[in-house]
Scaffold this motif. Sequence first.
Motif, short mmCIF file in Angstrom:
data_model
loop_
_atom_site.label_atom_id
_atom_site.label_comp_id
_atom_site.label_asym_id
_atom_site.label_seq_id
_atom_site.Cartn_x
_atom_site.Cartn_y
_atom_site.Cartn_z
N TYR A 2 -0.98 62.25 16.45
CA TYR A 2 -2.03 62.06 17.47
C TYR A 2 -1.65 61.12 18.66
CZ TYR A 2 -5.00 63.55 13.50
OH TYR A 2 -5.52 64.42 12.74
N CYS A 4 -3.17 60.36 23.09
CA CYS A 4 -3.61 60.86 24.06
C CYS A 4 -2.49 60.67 25.00
CB CYS A 4 -4.78 60.04 24.39
SG CYS A 4 -6.34 59.97 23.39
N CYS A 139 -10.30 59.72 23.81
CA CYS A 139 -9.11 60.61 23.18
C CYS A 139 -9.86 61.56 22.84
CB CYS A 139 -8.32 59.82 22.28
SG CYS A 139 -6.86 60.98 21.84
N LYS A 142 -9.56 64.39 20.00
CA LYS A 142 -8.85 63.75 18.74
C LYS A 142 -9.91 62.72 17.92
CE LYS A 142 -4.77 65.50 19.09
NZ LYS A 142 -4.36 66.75 18.48
N GLU A 143 -11.09 62.98 18.02
CA GLU A 143 -12.07 62.33 17.37
C GLU A 143 -11.90 61.78 15.96
OE1 GLU A 143 -14.23 64.08 20.81
OE2 GLU A 143 -12.77 64.58 19.52
N ASP A 144 -11.15 62.85 15.25
CA ASP A 144 -10.66 62.57 13.79
C ASP A 144 -10.01 61.55 13.44
OD1 ASP A 144 -8.62 64.19 15.26
OD2 ASP A 144 -8.08 65.14 13.28
N LEU A 145 -9.12 61.33 14.61
CA LEU A 145 -8.13 59.90 14.54
C LEU A 145 -8.86 58.77 14.53
CD1 LEU A 145 -5.45 58.60 14.44
CD2 LEU A 145 -5.35 59.04 17.34
N THR A 161 -0.89 56.88 11.53
CA THR A 161 0.19 57.81 12.40
C THR A 161 1.69 57.15 12.15
OG1 THR A 161 0.29 56.32 14.56
CG2 THR A 161 -1.49 57.76 14.29
#
Length: 255
Positions: A2, A4, A139, A142-145, A161
């Motif tokens: 993960y 950006c 981001c 990658k909203e799940d991050l 991460t």
Amino acid sequence: MYFCPKKQNNFQYILKEKNTFQHLSHSVNIEPVSDGLKRELQVTSDGSHTLYMPDMDEHYHSVNGAIQESEHVFIEAGLHRLPKKEIRALEIGFGTGLNAFLTLLDSRQADRHITYYSMELYPLDIALVQNLNYGKVLCAGKEDLFMALHEAPWNQSASITPNFTLHKMKGDCNQAELPNEIDLVYFDAFAPDKQPEMWNQELFNKLYFRMNEGGILTTYCAKGAVRRTMKESGFSVERIPGPPGKREMLRATKL
């Protein structure tokens, strides 16, 4: 992995161009969480969300821009002042998770590892968190991050991460045992007139004792009483320019 690939700084311009979000006049009522206080979801001037607590007349972030404030106060004035490749950070007030998310994203760009401790007495309900737009703004895709930060278990370490380990601690930082060898403190409690019990001499003494030499503490607050309290603990304290809408903030260093 993960991350950006391109960090966006001009959030106001990006959101305006995408025509995605409304301005501050828009709010959504959210049911109370464990402290019994209602939250309202609002959009700040840079297009990012904040939460407003009408019973306290207090926002979680600046209405002049939630992301802009966090970037300025905690990332630029705090994290970016530390050259170390391994950093132990402590946040007073996990709140919406915005500061943690920005720190996580920065750790990947800077290629350094951050062990991130965060204290919170009243965690937000996951249904409320799902309405926050930080993942989409910072981001996209990658909203799940961002959600992973909130879904991580309390009171134990979680590797989010390879560059970021999160340890959320549920409780009152005035009573809790804080971690040792801290390099960086994000002091993000509610304002002293709203939450005076968080700005006491004993807590700043405890933070000073737990920090490494050269450690940095930053806060949006610039009140003289807070500065004097920090100095009494032993910190070297400076007033520096604040984020949009605020003239000054404080940065303290353990010499």
